[in-house]
Design a protein around this motif. Structure first.
Motif, PDB file in Angstrom:
ATOM      1  N   VAL A   9       0.699  -1.163   0.132  1.00 50.86           N
ATOM      2  CA  VAL A   9      -0.035   0.138   0.061  1.00 50.86           C
ATOM      3  C   VAL A   9       0.862   1.284   0.246  1.00 50.86           C
ATOM      4  CG1 VAL A   9      -1.737   1.367   1.227  1.00 50.86           C
ATOM      5  CG2 VAL A   9      -1.870  -1.324   0.965  1.00 50.86           C
ATOM      6  N   GLY A  10       2.084   1.211   0.661  1.00 54.43           N
ATOM      7  CA  GLY A  10       2.951   2.360   0.768  1.00 54.43           C
ATOM      8  C   GLY A  10       3.603   2.727  -0.605  1.00 54.43           C
ATOM      9  N   ALA A  11       3.748   1.628  -1.294  1.00 50.81           N
ATOM     10  CA  ALA A  11       4.007   2.013  -2.786  1.00 50.81           C
ATOM     11  C   ALA A  11       3.457   2.871  -3.567  1.00 50.81           C
ATOM     12  CB  ALA A  11       4.335   0.610  -3.390  1.00 50.81           C
ATOM     13  N   PHE A  12       2.068   2.960  -3.142  1.00 54.47           N
ATOM     14  CA  PHE A  12       1.275   3.731  -3.964  1.00 54.47           C
ATOM     15  C   PHE A  12       1.340   5.035  -3.395  1.00 54.47           C
ATOM     16  CE2 PHE A  12      -1.245  -0.104  -4.829  1.00 54.47           C
ATOM     17  CZ  PHE A  12      -1.434  -0.176  -6.176  1.00 54.47           C
ATOM     18  N   GLY A  13       1.588   5.224  -2.083  1.00 54.91           N
ATOM     19  CA  GLY A  13       2.001   6.553  -1.604  1.00 54.91           C
ATOM     20  C   GLY A  13       3.398   7.356  -2.210  1.00 54.91           C
ATOM     21  N   LEU A  14       4.379   6.472  -2.502  1.00 55.78           N
ATOM     22  CA  LEU A  14       5.541   6.806  -2.853  1.00 55.78           C
ATOM     23  C   LEU A  14       5.297   7.193  -4.295  1.00 55.78           C
ATOM     24  CD1 LEU A  14       8.692   6.992  -2.798  1.00 55.78           C
ATOM     25  CD2 LEU A  14       8.697   4.817  -3.316  1.00 55.78           C
ATOM     26  N   VAL A  15       4.419   6.566  -5.325  1.00 56.07           N
ATOM     27  CA  VAL A  15       4.389   6.791  -6.656  1.00 56.07           C
ATOM     28  C   VAL A  15       3.617   8.387  -6.697  1.00 56.07           C
ATOM     29  CG1 VAL A  15       2.810   6.486  -8.623  1.00 56.07           C
ATOM     30  CG2 VAL A  15       4.080   4.497  -7.554  1.00 56.07           C
ATOM     31  N   TYR A  16       2.655   8.643  -6.097  1.00 58.23           N
ATOM     32  CA  TYR A  16       1.956   9.729  -5.804  1.00 58.23           C
ATOM     33  C   TYR A  16       2.987  11.109  -5.340  1.00 58.23           C
ATOM     34  CZ  TYR A  16      -2.525   8.103  -7.542  1.00 58.23           C
ATOM     35  OH  TYR A  16      -3.605   7.530  -8.376  1.00 58.23           O
ATOM     36  N   SER A  17       3.774  10.618  -4.465  1.00 55.51           N
ATOM     37  CA  SER A  17       4.851  11.526  -3.943  1.00 55.51           C
ATOM     38  C   SER A  17       5.717  12.027  -5.249  1.00 55.51           C
ATOM     39  CB  SER A  17       5.729  11.003  -2.803  1.00 55.51           C
ATOM     40  OG  SER A  17       6.686  11.630  -2.640  1.00 55.51           O
ATOM     41  N   LEU A  18       6.032  11.126  -5.879  1.00 56.73           N
ATOM     42  CA  LEU A  18       6.880  11.398  -7.399  1.00 56.73           C
ATOM     43  C   LEU A  18       6.247  11.929  -8.159  1.00 56.73           C
ATOM     44  CD1 LEU A  18       8.767   7.794  -7.784  1.00 56.73           C
ATOM     45  CD2 LEU A  18       9.597  10.145  -6.693  1.00 56.73           C
ATOM     46  N   ARG A  38      -3.763  12.596  -2.600  1.00 53.98           N
ATOM     47  CA  ARG A  38      -3.785  11.027  -2.823  1.00 53.98           C
ATOM     48  C   ARG A  38      -2.674  10.497  -2.166  1.00 53.98           C
ATOM     49  NH1 ARG A  38      -5.797  10.982  -9.124  1.00 53.98           N
ATOM     50  NH2 ARG A  38      -7.708  11.500  -8.803  1.00 53.98           N
ATOM     51  N   CYS A  39      -1.564  11.060  -2.249  1.00 51.97           N
ATOM     52  CA  CYS A  39      -0.365  10.420  -1.615  1.00 51.97           C
ATOM     53  C   CYS A  39      -0.485  10.354  -0.237  1.00 51.97           C
ATOM     54  CB  CYS A  39       0.944  11.380  -1.910  1.00 51.97           C
ATOM     55  SG  CYS A  39       2.528  10.753  -0.942  1.00 51.97           S
ATOM     56  N   ARG A  40      -0.888  11.352   0.600  1.00 51.60           N
ATOM     57  CA  ARG A  40      -1.265  11.528   2.055  1.00 51.60           C
ATOM     58  C   ARG A  40      -2.201  10.412   2.396  1.00 51.60           C
ATOM     59  NH1 ARG A  40      -3.269  17.104   3.604  1.00 51.60           N
ATOM     60  NH2 ARG A  40      -4.982  16.437   2.271  1.00 51.60           N
ATOM     61  N   ALA A  41      -3.423   9.992   1.517  1.00 51.18           N
ATOM     62  CA  ALA A  41      -4.396   9.093   1.730  1.00 51.18           C
ATOM     63  C   ALA A  41      -3.703   7.778   1.704  1.00 51.18           C
ATOM     64  CB  ALA A  41      -5.617   9.222   0.708  1.00 51.18           C
ATOM     65  N   TRP A  42      -3.024   7.496   0.722  1.00 49.01           N
ATOM     66  CA  TRP A  42      -2.163   6.174   0.784  1.00 49.01           C
ATOM     67  C   TRP A  42      -1.261   6.122   1.814  1.00 49.01           C
ATOM     68  CZ3 TRP A  42      -4.035   2.202  -1.682  1.00 49.01           C
ATOM     69  CH2 TRP A  42      -4.846   2.406  -3.018  1.00 49.01           C
ATOM     70  N   CYS A  43      -0.497   7.182   2.053  1.00 50.16           N
ATOM     71  CA  CYS A  43       0.270   7.029   3.244  1.00 50.16           C
ATOM     72  C   CYS A  43      -0.177   6.570   4.617  1.00 50.16           C
ATOM     73  CB  CYS A  43       1.226   7.989   3.357  1.00 50.16           C
ATOM     74  SG  CYS A  43       2.473   8.193   2.024  1.00 50.16           S
ATOM     75  N   LEU A  44      -1.391   7.395   4.721  1.00 49.82           N
ATOM     76  CA  LEU A  44      -2.205   6.975   5.990  1.00 49.82           C
ATOM     77  C   LEU A  44      -2.866   5.440   5.918  1.00 49.82           C
ATOM     78  CD1 LEU A  44      -4.095  10.564   6.464  1.00 49.82           C
ATOM     79  CD2 LEU A  44      -2.288   9.618   7.781  1.00 49.82           C
ATOM     80  N   ALA A  45      -3.233   5.166   4.799  1.00 42.53           N
ATOM     81  CA  ALA A  45      -3.790   3.730   4.892  1.00 42.53           C
ATOM     82  C   ALA A  45      -2.759   2.734   4.869  1.00 42.53           C
ATOM     83  CB  ALA A  45      -4.343   3.685   3.361  1.00 42.53           C
ATOM     84  N   ALA A  46      -1.545   3.130   4.432  1.00 42.21           N
ATOM     85  CA  ALA A  46      -0.541   2.076   4.594  1.00 42.21           C
ATOM     86  C   ALA A  46       0.001   2.175   6.291  1.00 42.21           C
ATOM     87  CB  ALA A  46       0.677   2.505   3.902  1.00 42.21           C
TER      88      ALA A  46
END
Length: 67
Positions: A9-18, A38-46
């Motif tokens: 799940v954290g990988a999606f956050g990394l992608v949106y960060s980039l 979207r990055c924040r949402a994925w990072c919180l989910a992870a």
């Protein structure tokens, strides 16, 4: 930190960060803000998934079997 706690799940956050960085570099502020949300949402989910997973493993790992 989120990528460590729950990598899939954290990988999606990394992608949106980039994507946020790329869009901001191109001057697309609105797109960067969207990618940042979207990055924040994925990072919180992870992070939440990682905490739950670690809690379950800690609860189950403390038992050595029957008896």
């Amino acid at each position: 930190m989120a990528t460590i706690l729950c990598a899939p799940v954290g990988a999606f956050g990394l992608v949106y960060s980039l994507r946020t960085s790329d869009r901001l570099a191109r001057g697309d502020v609105a797109g960067a803000r969207l990618a940042s949300r979207r990055c924040r949402a994925w990072c919180l989910a992870a992070t939440a998934a990682g905490v739950v997973l670690l809690s379950v493993l800690a609860a189950v790992g403390g038992r050595n079997g029957p008896g």
